[in-house]
Scaffold this motif. Structure first.
Motif, short mmCIF file in Angstrom:
data_model
loop_
_atom_site.label_atom_id
_atom_site.label_comp_id
_atom_site.label_asym_id
_atom_site.label_seq_id
_atom_site.Cartn_x
_atom_site.Cartn_y
_atom_site.Cartn_z
N SER A 47 5.49 18.28 16.06
CA SER A 47 6.52 19.28 16.40
C SER A 47 7.93 18.71 16.40
N THR A 48 8.07 17.39 16.36
CA THR A 48 9.39 16.76 16.30
C THR A 48 9.41 15.75 15.17
N GLU A 49 10.61 15.36 14.76
CA GLU A 49 10.73 14.36 13.70
C GLU A 49 10.12 13.03 14.14
N ALA A 50 10.32 12.68 15.42
CA ALA A 50 9.75 11.44 15.94
C ALA A 50 8.24 11.47 15.92
N ALA A 51 7.66 12.62 16.27
CA ALA A 51 6.20 12.76 16.29
C ALA A 51 5.64 12.65 14.88
N LYS A 52 6.30 13.28 13.91
CA LYS A 52 5.85 13.18 12.52
C LYS A 52 5.93 11.74 12.02
N SER A 53 7.02 11.07 12.34
CA SER A 53 7.19 9.68 11.91
C SER A 53 6.08 8.80 12.47
N ALA A 54 5.69 9.07 13.71
CA ALA A 54 4.65 8.27 14.35
C ALA A 54 3.31 8.44 13.64
N VAL A 55 3.01 9.67 13.22
CA VAL A 55 1.76 9.92 12.50
C VAL A 55 1.78 9.24 11.14
N VAL A 56 2.89 9.38 10.41
CA VAL A 56 2.98 8.81 9.07
C VAL A 56 2.94 7.29 9.12
N ALA A 57 3.47 6.71 10.19
CA ALA A 57 3.52 5.26 10.31
C ALA A 57 2.13 4.65 10.33
N ARG A 58 1.11 5.39 10.76
CA ARG A 58 -0.25 4.85 10.82
C ARG A 58 -1.15 5.45 9.73
N SER A 59 -0.55 6.07 8.75
CA SER A 59 -1.33 6.72 7.68
C SER A 59 -1.17 5.99 6.36
N GLN A 60 -2.25 6.00 5.59
CA GLN A 60 -2.19 5.45 4.24
C GLN A 60 -2.02 6.55 3.18
N VAL A 61 -2.35 7.78 3.57
CA VAL A 61 -2.24 8.92 2.65
C VAL A 61 -1.63 10.10 3.40
N ALA B 118 0.93 16.98 1.90
CA ALA B 118 1.91 17.96 2.35
C ALA B 118 1.51 19.32 1.79
N ALA B 119 1.02 20.18 2.68
CA ALA B 119 0.53 21.50 2.24
C ALA B 119 1.20 22.60 3.06
N ALA B 120 2.44 22.36 3.47
CA ALA B 120 3.18 23.36 4.25
C ALA B 120 3.66 24.48 3.33
N ARG B 121 4.22 25.52 3.94
CA ARG B 121 4.66 26.68 3.16
C ARG B 121 5.77 26.27 2.19
N ALA B 122 5.91 27.06 1.13
CA ALA B 122 6.87 26.77 0.07
C ALA B 122 8.29 26.72 0.61
N GLY B 123 9.06 25.76 0.10
CA GLY B 123 10.46 25.66 0.47
C GLY B 123 10.74 24.98 1.78
N LEU B 124 9.75 24.31 2.36
CA LEU B 124 9.91 23.64 3.65
C LEU B 124 9.76 22.13 3.47
N GLN B 125 10.80 21.38 3.84
CA GLN B 125 10.70 19.93 3.79
C GLN B 125 9.89 19.43 4.97
N VAL B 126 8.84 18.69 4.67
CA VAL B 126 7.95 18.16 5.71
C VAL B 126 8.41 16.79 6.18
N LEU B 127 8.69 15.91 5.21
CA LEU B 127 9.11 14.55 5.53
C LEU B 127 10.35 14.18 4.73
N SER B 128 11.27 13.48 5.39
CA SER B 128 12.48 13.01 4.71
C SER B 128 12.19 11.70 3.98
N ALA B 129 13.12 11.34 3.09
CA ALA B 129 12.98 10.08 2.37
C ALA B 129 12.98 8.90 3.36
N GLY B 130 13.77 9.02 4.41
CA GLY B 130 13.82 7.96 5.41
C GLY B 130 12.49 7.77 6.11
N GLN B 131 11.82 8.88 6.43
CA GLN B 131 10.51 8.78 7.08
C GLN B 131 9.48 8.15 6.15
#
Length: 301
Positions: A187-201, A204-217
């Protein structure tokens, strides 16, 4: 007298107001002679429609009669498949194919494309990897999560509005398929970053036109091997990902990207191919996301 042949008839049902023109076009191009669409169909009506279809043709034409299930709800589509199969009265049968909102074939294509990139460029398999699914409560996210978990991945369902809905999805998946999935807060950028930090894959299947993750993340996710996005409408779900990408680094990171048009090419062939199998099979068939994934794997270039 003119020569006649047994026609291939497809009955297409959906609980929605309209049947998807995409699916109608695909079925017609695949070779069905006659296509009938039924909208606003409730689950309780499936038996009557199926039995009308099977009892009006000789049993030898069971392979010439098909049922397609659309809509926007993966679980409802699976329930409709189950009811349709129970409604058959051998030797009166038909073939069944479910692809609600194109989700089963899209998810199959996404997972197959990612699997191929992992194997060819990372010498890894999905089994044992952490796979974060964004848009997890949608039909594509749900279906891709089940497929990946079925391949042995440790799937994390990421909830953009907290964990309540994704935890419910995880429970439903465990009840139906016996697969254990994790629910995580996104629900927050920090929470998303924490999940991605421990993921290998990442899927992104969110609705069209919605940015899920930034290049920085993405750059900050040092364990990330492959990330895929099904959103072809700007902005991209994964910032910096080219729509045609198929295993190239993106967002100035070491992660390899799989774009929506690369996925879409395999999705198109998968849906078309399953329609063709309905027509060409010498016995009635039944397809959901599992058969879609099996075919998609063979179609990835």
């Amino acid at each position: 007298m003119a020569e006649t042949r047994d026609k291939h008839i497809l009955h297409m049902i959906t609980p929605l107001k309209h049947m998807s023109p995409f699916d109608v076009n695909m079925a017609a191009d695949a070779g069905f002679d006659t296509i009938a669409t039924y909208t606003g169909v409730e689950t309780r009506e499936v038996q009557g429609l199926v039995q009308d279809a099977i009892f009006s043709r000789h049993p030898r034409l069971s392979t010439n009669t098909g049922l397609f299930i659309g809509g926007r709800d993966a679980l409802m589509a699976l329930d409709m498949i189950a009811l349709a199969r129970k409604s058959l009265v051998p030797p009166f049968e038909l073939s069944i194919f479910a692809d609600p909102a194109g989700s089963f074939t899209t998810a199959a294509a996404m997972v197959a494309c990612v699997e191929t990139v992992l194997e060819r460029k990372c010498a890894r398999r999905l089994a044992g990897l952490n796979v974060a699914v964004f848009g997890a409560t949608g039909v594509v996210g749900f279906s891709s999560a089940v497929i990946a978990a079925g391949q042995g991945a440790k799937v994390i369902l990421v909830g953009h509005d907290g964990t309540e809905r994704v935890a419910k999805s995880a429970r439903e998946i465990k009840a139906r398929f016996g697969l254990e999935l994790e629910a995580a807060d996104g629900s927050t950028e920090a929470a998303k970053s924490a999940v991605v930090a421990r993921s290998q894959v990442v899927f992104a299947a969110a609705r069209a036109g919605l940015q899920v993750l930034s290049a920085g993340q993405i750059r900050a996710a040092k364990q990330l091997l492959v990330a895929a996005d099904v959103n072809a409408v700007p902005p991209a779900g994964l910032q910096g990902l080219d729509v045609m990408a198929n295993g190239l680094p993106f967002a100035d990171s070491t992660a390899l990207g799989v774009g929506p048009l690369a996925i879409g090419n395999v999705k198109y062939q998968t849906e078309f191919g399953l329609f063709r199998r309905m027509i060409e099979s010498d016995k009635p068939v039944c397809f959901d996301f599992r058969e879609a994934f099996e075919l998609a794997r063979s179609l990835v270039p």
